[in-house]
Design an enzyme around this catalytic site. Structure first.
Site, PDB file in Angstrom:
ATOM      1  N   SER A   9     -12.156  -3.340  17.192  1.00 31.75           N
ATOM      2  CA  SER A   9     -13.902  -3.245  16.442  1.00 31.75           C
ATOM      3  C   SER A   9     -14.436  -2.070  15.592  1.00 31.75           C
ATOM      4  O   SER A   9     -13.893  -1.326  14.702  1.00 31.75           O
ATOM      5  CB  SER A   9     -14.406  -1.341  17.801  1.00 31.75           C
ATOM      6  OG  SER A   9     -15.689  -1.774  17.482  1.00 31.75           O
ATOM      7  N   HIS A  34     -14.516  -7.996  16.904  1.00 35.20           N
ATOM      8  CA  HIS A  34     -15.611  -6.967  17.545  1.00 35.20           C
ATOM      9  C   HIS A  34     -16.674  -6.266  17.383  1.00 35.20           C
ATOM     10  O   HIS A  34     -16.338  -5.628  16.385  1.00 35.20           O
ATOM     11  CB  HIS A  34     -14.748  -6.288  19.017  1.00 35.20           C
ATOM     12  CG  HIS A  34     -15.567  -5.592  20.142  1.00 35.20           C
ATOM     13  ND1 HIS A  34     -16.218  -6.715  21.056  1.00 35.20           N
ATOM     14  CD2 HIS A  34     -16.351  -4.545  20.429  1.00 35.20           C
ATOM     15  CE1 HIS A  34     -16.717  -5.865  22.065  1.00 35.20           C
ATOM     16  NE2 HIS A  34     -16.728  -4.743  21.588  1.00 35.20           N
ATOM     17  N   ASP A  36     -20.697  -4.532  17.970  1.00 35.18           N
ATOM     18  CA  ASP A  36     -21.019  -3.881  18.559  1.00 35.18           C
ATOM     19  C   ASP A  36     -22.513  -3.465  18.313  1.00 35.18           C
ATOM     20  O   ASP A  36     -22.753  -3.154  17.241  1.00 35.18           O
ATOM     21  CB  ASP A  36     -20.416  -2.208  18.339  1.00 35.18           C
ATOM     22  CG  ASP A  36     -19.025  -2.145  19.719  1.00 35.18           C
ATOM     23  OD1 ASP A  36     -19.144  -2.846  20.553  1.00 35.18           O
ATOM     24  OD2 ASP A  36     -18.010  -2.190  19.197  1.00 35.18           O
ATOM     25  N   MET A  38     -25.622  -1.996  19.329  1.00 41.20           N
ATOM     26  CA  MET A  38     -26.566  -1.319  19.753  1.00 41.20           C
ATOM     27  C   MET A  38     -28.164  -0.420  19.692  1.00 41.20           C
ATOM     28  O   MET A  38     -28.607  -1.316  18.793  1.00 41.20           O
ATOM     29  CB  MET A  38     -25.725   0.245  19.592  1.00 41.20           C
ATOM     30  CG  MET A  38     -24.304  -0.027  19.929  1.00 41.20           C
ATOM     31  SD  MET A  38     -23.971   2.030  20.159  1.00 41.20           S
ATOM     32  CE  MET A  38     -22.264   1.604  20.119  1.00 41.20           C
ATOM     33  N   HIS A  67     -20.559  -8.809  21.232  1.00 43.37           N
ATOM     34  CA  HIS A  67     -21.648  -7.383  22.264  1.00 43.37           C
ATOM     35  C   HIS A  67     -22.425  -6.455  22.302  1.00 43.37           C
ATOM     36  O   HIS A  67     -22.170  -5.838  21.723  1.00 43.37           O
ATOM     37  CB  HIS A  67     -20.080  -6.378  22.308  1.00 43.37           C
ATOM     38  CG  HIS A  67     -20.328  -5.730  23.427  1.00 43.37           C
ATOM     39  ND1 HIS A  67     -19.875  -4.331  23.527  1.00 43.37           N
ATOM     40  CD2 HIS A  67     -21.339  -5.211  24.880  1.00 43.37           C
ATOM     41  CE1 HIS A  67     -19.779  -3.439  25.017  1.00 43.37           C
ATOM     42  NE2 HIS A  67     -20.719  -4.255  25.534  1.00 43.37           N
ATOM     43  N   MET A  69     -25.574  -4.319  23.305  1.00 44.65           N
ATOM     44  CA  MET A  69     -25.973  -3.497  23.966  1.00 44.65           C
ATOM     45  C   MET A  69     -27.248  -3.438  23.829  1.00 44.65           C
ATOM     46  O   MET A  69     -27.670  -2.429  23.167  1.00 44.65           O
ATOM     47  CB  MET A  69     -24.846  -1.806  23.773  1.00 44.65           C
ATOM     48  CG  MET A  69     -23.655  -1.721  24.580  1.00 44.65           C
ATOM     49  SD  MET A  69     -22.028  -1.417  23.317  1.00 44.65           S
ATOM     50  CE  MET A  69     -21.956  -1.752  22.055  1.00 44.65           C
ATOM     51  N   MET A 138     -16.325  -2.290  30.911  1.00 41.37           N
ATOM     52  CA  MET A 138     -15.832  -1.387  29.497  1.00 41.37           C
ATOM     53  C   MET A 138     -15.418  -0.037  29.982  1.00 41.37           C
ATOM     54  O   MET A 138     -15.488  -0.166  31.567  1.00 41.37           O
ATOM     55  CB  MET A 138     -17.776  -0.771  29.969  1.00 41.37           C
ATOM     56  CG  MET A 138     -18.378  -1.862  28.687  1.00 41.37           C
ATOM     57  SD  MET A 138     -18.171  -2.052  27.564  1.00 41.37           S
ATOM     58  CE  MET A 138     -17.852  -0.821  26.379  1.00 41.37           C
ATOM     59  N   ASP A 176     -12.417  -2.172  26.384  1.00 39.33           N
ATOM     60  CA  ASP A 176     -13.350  -2.176  25.738  1.00 39.33           C
ATOM     61  C   ASP A 176     -13.688  -0.251  25.433  1.00 39.33           C
ATOM     62  O   ASP A 176     -14.133   0.349  27.637  1.00 39.33           O
ATOM     63  CB  ASP A 176     -14.803  -2.982  25.654  1.00 39.33           C
ATOM     64  CG  ASP A 176     -15.155  -2.509  24.175  1.00 39.33           C
ATOM     65  OD1 ASP A 176     -14.335  -1.510  23.542  1.00 39.33           O
ATOM     66  OD2 ASP A 176     -16.497  -2.857  23.808  1.00 39.33           O
TER      67      ASP A 176
HETATM   68  C1  DX5 Z   1     -18.249   1.192  22.609  1.00 40.25           C
HETATM   69  C2  DX5 Z   1     -17.661   0.229  21.943  1.00 40.25           C
HETATM   70  C3  DX5 Z   1     -16.879   0.114  21.698  1.00 40.25           C
HETATM   71  C4  DX5 Z   1     -16.715   1.032  20.471  1.00 40.25           C
HETATM   72  C5  DX5 Z   1     -14.347   1.257  21.526  1.00 40.25           C
HETATM   73  O1  DX5 Z   1     -19.526   1.717  23.109  1.00 40.25           O
HETATM   74  O2  DX5 Z   1     -18.323  -0.913  23.010  1.00 40.25           O
HETATM   75  O3  DX5 Z   1     -16.600  -1.350  20.958  1.00 40.25           O
HETATM   76  O4  DX5 Z   1     -15.624   0.640  19.117  1.00 40.25           O
HETATM   77  O5  DX5 Z   1     -14.008   2.696  20.436  1.00 40.25           O
HETATM   78  P1  DX5 Z   1     -12.825   3.035  20.725  1.00 40.25           P
HETATM   79  O6  DX5 Z   1     -12.122   1.949  20.749  1.00 40.25           O
HETATM   80  O7  DX5 Z   1     -12.755   3.441  19.969  1.00 40.25           O
HETATM   81  O8  DX5 Z   1     -12.626   3.391  22.074  1.00 40.25           O
HETATM   82 ZN    ZN Z   2     -18.169  -3.241  22.112  1.00 44.95          ZN
END
Ligand code: DX5
Ligand code: ZN
Length: 217
Positions: A9, A34, A36, A38, A67, A69, A138, A176
């Site tokens: 990620s 990956h 993320d 947000m 991903h 969010m 998750m 994740d």
């Molecule tokens: C959290 C993200 C994850 C995050 C995971 O909201 O969706 O992808 O990067 O990070 P680690 O592996 O540090 O828990």
């Molecule tokens: Zn993620």
């Protein structure tokens, strides 16, 4: 059973130099990354948008596991597909037409995924299992990296894997949040084949060993 895939990620990478953070992944021979996304509404944090994904695409052949969010993911899937996403996963929790959005992601030439938060039961995504390329469970509340793994998610993962086998489905099963060399094998044991790792990957002193270990799960 699918071979295991590591999806580092980039959230845990260097946000002033994301291209270099992606290059680290590529140079290790890892094929997925990956991303993320947000929006500050669905989760209490902000990251980056399609413009950044498009810029990363120019310098990378990695498989972009994107991903979303977002409170209104259906408004943005086209932009992320155009930006070069290979897979777009959307959460089940917000209210929108999930089936139509999953279908549209495929029409845009991407693989699709459905995601559920720790507080969401497996039954919520059950109607969509025959319409997806990936289910993302998750194992932390989304929004931030570096949180502890939620071990109480293991029965939910096992349930989704059981449905997959019973119905002869072929979607990938991804986790994740809090995944490292200790928690990953616990997930593998209940059917996970795709492992997102943020802080454990970018924080690993020996990324070659980390990568080879996950590949052997
Ligand atoms: C959290 C993200 C994850 C995050 C995971 O909201 O969706 O992808 O990067 O990070 P680690 O592996 O540090 O828990
Ligand atoms: Zn993620």
């Amino acid at each position: 059973m699918h071979a295991s895939i590591l999806a580092p990620s980039i959230l845990a990478g260097d946000h002033a130099n994301l291209a270099a953070s992606a290059q680290i992944v590529e140079s290790l021979g890892v094929s997925w990354i990956h991303l993320d996304i947000m929006d500050g509404h669905f989760v209490p944090n902000l990251t980056f948008g399609p413009q950044t994904v498009a810029a990363l695409r120019k310098g990378s052949t990695l498989f972009f596991d994107t991903h979303l969010m977002l409170a209104e993911p259906q408004r943005y899937i086209e932009a992320f597909a155009k930006a070069g996403a290979n897979l777009i996963s959307i959460h089940i929790e917000p209210a929108y037409d999930h089936a139509a959005t999953l279908k549209r992601i495929r029409e845009l030439g991407c693989q699709n995924g459905i995601v559920l938060n720790p507080g969401t039961p497996a039954e919520a995504i059950e109607p969509f299992l025959d319409q997806v390329d990936l289910v993302l469970v998750m194992t932390v509340q989304p929004g931030f990296g570096g949180q502890p793994f939620r071990r109480d998610m293991l029965p939910k993962i096992a349930q989704i894997d059981a449905w997959r086998r019973e119905r002869g489905l072929n979607f990938r099963l991804e986790v994740d949040g809090g995944i490292d060399l200790k928690t990953g094998p616990e997930c593998r044991a209940v059917g996970v084949d795709t492992f997102v790792a943020g802080s454990s990957f970018y924080g690993a002193a020996d990324k070659t060993t980390f990568t080879q270990t996950v590949a052997a799960w």
